[in-house]
Motif scaffolding. Sequence first.
Motif: not given
Length: 319
Positions: A62-64, A193-198, A248-254, A263-268
């Motif tokens: 969702g965050s990506v 894959l996400l790390v390769s495109q960080r 949907l919800v998780a990125p907004h909570v972060v 990057l912190p948004l994706v991780i958290f």
Amino acid sequence: MTVRLLIIATLALLIVLWHLGSGGQSWSLIPQSTLDYYILEQIRAPRLMLALLNGVALGVAGSVLQLLLRNPLAEPGITGIAGGAAVATVVTLYWGAVSPVVWWLPFIGMAGGLITLALLWVFAGSQPRGIRIILVGVALAAISGALIAVVLNLAPNPFAFQEWALWLMGSVANRGWAYVWLMIPAVVFAIALLVSQRSYLQAQVFDEVTVETLGFHEGRSKFLLLLAVALLVSASVVTAGIIGFIGLVAPHVVRLLGVNRPLPLVIFSGIVGGVLLVAVDALVKSMDTRVELQLGVVIALLGAPWLLVLLTKQESRDA
């Protein structure tokens, strides 16, 4: 921020303990017999891990998507990938090509998700922009939903209809360690894959026109990010059915916690997504109902009001 992280870590630990100890007549974490130990090891522990992995997968996906599409209301279901994975699995079961418990059935679901990704990429064009990806994804999701409805209508017997319908509602109940081991490789490969495109992810703080001037291979980077999303979503669908709103919800909570950098948004978002799904599943296990409610249903009941709140806030900002 440190205090917030400590609060989140403490809350996550309490939720995990709540989940592990719930499910019986009363909350109990310490096994009192061989049967209790078996239940903890073979039923509760894999259910906890599967809920955690699914939450992480959906939160990250969702965050990506929200970063890539520049749309705060984007979530994994909007790409149609979840529907594609579900269609492939349900159609395979309908034709009786495999048994519902065969070990390689989930790979068929993943293939369906990847095929949907290929269609998304073809129809979105070689240099797809966010709005076009969204429109094509919505169309593919609608087609997938219609195909699933047709298959359910043609179900050979009421029992098959009920089994497929319950699976589509989403649940991590009655899953063993095999489902956990099945999901881990997809999650690990997607994260790689996400790390390769960080670097490309970090650049999403700029608008699309600016990003195009920074020297990235736009088409390849977007495809790899969507491939990671496809793997995460497909793995979730084939192991737990369709579970919405976590992405949907998780990125907004972060974001509410003050984390906005990509990057912190994706991780958290992955961490918060995992904690949220474990919490909702613990709630499902603790509810005294005649039949255990499906996880996807409860999340939809909780997530839909959140979506309305987000839409209202967005309208207020645009006014």
